[in-house]
Design a protein around this motif. Sequence first.
Motif, PDB file in Angstrom:
ATOM      1  N   LYS A  47       0.836  -1.200   0.000  1.00 45.58           N
ATOM      2  CA  LYS A  47       0.000   0.000   0.000  1.00 45.58           C
ATOM      3  C   LYS A  47       0.876   1.257   0.000  1.00 45.58           C
ATOM      4  O   LYS A  47       0.541   2.244  -0.657  1.00 45.58           O
ATOM      5  N   LEU A  48       2.008   1.214   0.694  1.00 42.32           N
ATOM      6  CA  LEU A  48       2.929   2.347   0.692  1.00 42.32           C
ATOM      7  C   LEU A  48       3.500   2.548  -0.708  1.00 42.32           C
ATOM      8  O   LEU A  48       3.575   3.670  -1.205  1.00 42.32           O
ATOM      9  N   GLN A  49       3.855   1.463  -1.370  1.00 43.68           N
ATOM     10  CA  GLN A  49       4.374   1.556  -2.734  1.00 43.68           C
ATOM     11  C   GLN A  49       3.296   2.060  -3.692  1.00 43.68           C
ATOM     12  O   GLN A  49       3.569   2.898  -4.552  1.00 43.68           O
ATOM     13  N   GLU A  50       2.079   1.586  -3.523  1.00 47.71           N
ATOM     14  CA  GLU A  50       0.962   2.061  -4.347  1.00 47.71           C
ATOM     15  C   GLU A  50       0.752   3.551  -4.130  1.00 47.71           C
ATOM     16  O   GLU A  50       0.521   4.312  -5.076  1.00 47.71           O
ATOM     17  N   SER A  51       0.871   3.993  -2.891  1.00 51.36           N
ATOM     18  CA  SER A  51       0.729   5.401  -2.562  1.00 51.36           C
ATOM     19  C   SER A  51       1.812   6.232  -3.237  1.00 51.36           C
ATOM     20  O   SER A  51       1.533   7.324  -3.752  1.00 51.36           O
ATOM     21  N   ASN A  52       3.037   5.737  -3.267  1.00 52.47           N
ATOM     22  CA  ASN A  52       4.110   6.433  -3.985  1.00 52.47           C
ATOM     23  C   ASN A  52       3.760   6.575  -5.465  1.00 52.47           C
ATOM     24  O   ASN A  52       3.967   7.634  -6.068  1.00 52.47           O
ATOM     25  N   GLY A  53       3.219   5.517  -6.034  1.00 53.10           N
ATOM     26  CA  GLY A  53       2.810   5.554  -7.439  1.00 53.10           C
ATOM     27  C   GLY A  53       1.707   6.564  -7.688  1.00 53.10           C
ATOM     28  O   GLY A  53       1.693   7.253  -8.716  1.00 53.10           O
ATOM     29  N   ARG A  54       0.784   6.691  -6.744  1.00 52.01           N
ATOM     30  CA  ARG A  54      -0.317   7.652  -6.886  1.00 52.01           C
ATOM     31  C   ARG A  54       0.195   9.087  -6.816  1.00 52.01           C
ATOM     32  O   ARG A  54      -0.326   9.975  -7.503  1.00 52.01           O
ATOM     33  N   ILE A  55       1.226   9.320  -6.018  1.00 55.45           N
ATOM     34  CA  ILE A  55       1.841  10.651  -5.973  1.00 55.45           C
ATOM     35  C   ILE A  55       2.472  10.954  -7.326  1.00 55.45           C
ATOM     36  O   ILE A  55       2.278  12.033  -7.888  1.00 55.45           O
ATOM     37  N   ILE A 103      -0.238  12.692  -0.684  1.00 63.09           N
ATOM     38  CA  ILE A 103       0.869  12.700   0.277  1.00 63.09           C
ATOM     39  C   ILE A 103       0.348  12.341   1.671  1.00 63.09           C
ATOM     40  O   ILE A 103       1.018  11.628   2.433  1.00 63.09           O
ATOM     41  N   GLY A 104      -0.863  12.779   2.000  1.00 64.76           N
ATOM     42  CA  GLY A 104      -1.484  12.385   3.273  1.00 64.76           C
ATOM     43  C   GLY A 104      -1.666  10.883   3.368  1.00 64.76           C
ATOM     44  O   GLY A 104      -1.387  10.273   4.413  1.00 64.76           O
ATOM     45  N   ASN A 105      -2.145  10.264   2.279  1.00 64.68           N
ATOM     46  CA  ASN A 105      -2.276   8.796   2.260  1.00 64.68           C
ATOM     47  C   ASN A 105      -0.924   8.130   2.450  1.00 64.68           C
ATOM     48  O   ASN A 105      -0.802   7.131   3.162  1.00 64.68           O
ATOM     49  N   ASN A 106       0.097   8.705   1.813  1.00 65.89           N
ATOM     50  CA  ASN A 106       1.440   8.164   1.934  1.00 65.89           C
ATOM     51  C   ASN A 106       1.916   8.233   3.384  1.00 65.89           C
ATOM     52  O   ASN A 106       2.494   7.274   3.904  1.00 65.89           O
ATOM     53  N   LEU A 107       1.658   9.355   4.036  1.00 67.20           N
ATOM     54  CA  LEU A 107       2.036   9.498   5.445  1.00 67.20           C
ATOM     55  C   LEU A 107       1.295   8.491   6.323  1.00 67.20           C
ATOM     56  O   LEU A 107       1.848   7.957   7.285  1.00 67.20           O
ATOM     57  N   PHE A 108       0.045   8.223   5.978  1.00 69.23           N
ATOM     58  CA  PHE A 108      -0.738   7.229   6.718  1.00 69.23           C
ATOM     59  C   PHE A 108      -0.056   5.866   6.671  1.00 69.23           C
ATOM     60  O   PHE A 108       0.148   5.220   7.704  1.00 69.23           O
ATOM     61  N   TYR A 109       0.306   5.422   5.465  1.00 70.10           N
ATOM     62  CA  TYR A 109       0.930   4.103   5.341  1.00 70.10           C
ATOM     63  C   TYR A 109       2.351   4.085   5.882  1.00 70.10           C
ATOM     64  O   TYR A 109       2.808   3.060   6.398  1.00 70.10           O
ATOM     65  N   LEU A 110       3.037   5.202   5.839  1.00 67.68           N
ATOM     66  CA  LEU A 110       4.356   5.291   6.448  1.00 67.68           C
ATOM     67  C   LEU A 110       4.243   5.148   7.969  1.00 67.68           C
ATOM     68  O   LEU A 110       5.010   4.408   8.594  1.00 67.68           O
ATOM     69  N   ALA A 111       3.275   5.829   8.561  1.00 73.14           N
ATOM     70  CA  ALA A 111       3.045   5.707  10.004  1.00 73.14           C
ATOM     71  C   ALA A 111       2.620   4.286  10.359  1.00 73.14           C
ATOM     72  O   ALA A 111       3.033   3.740  11.386  1.00 73.14           O
ATOM     73  N   SER A 112       1.830   3.677   9.495  1.00 68.63           N
ATOM     74  CA  SER A 112       1.412   2.299   9.718  1.00 68.63           C
ATOM     75  C   SER A 112       2.605   1.344   9.711  1.00 68.63           C
ATOM     76  O   SER A 112       2.707   0.437  10.542  1.00 68.63           O
TER      77      SER A 112
END
Length: 134
Positions: free
Chosen positions: A29-37, A96-105
Amino acid sequence: MKDIIFDDFQNAVNESLLRHTSILDIITKLQESNGRINRAIAKSVTDCGCIKICAEKQNLPSEKDYMDMSQLRNCLKSHVDGKLCLNCREIMENEIGNNLFYLASLCNTLNLNVYDILLREYNKINTLGKYSFR
């Protein structure tokens, strides 16, 4: 005070994450979030046009042309022309907020503290200053 905000955010992430608790789910999910950015940046260029990417080779001075760090900074470019419009800015902030969410996770799963990591990186940058070169 700022550490409380980071800790509260990290605790809120921990409490709200139900489906993706496996480390495999989190890292994908973190990698997917990077792709979405990356996709949001590309869409700001190709669909909206509020920014342009004008990339070319970075022209660094030769070794014989000594420059101090402030002069070197002026030689390097971001390759971005323009400014995000309000719509693209909102999309980027959400991604970027989603990315921070998965990073915190990820930090929660590995028993790491986001604020401690941020503080360590901040101190490293301040200690090394312009010599941290990234």
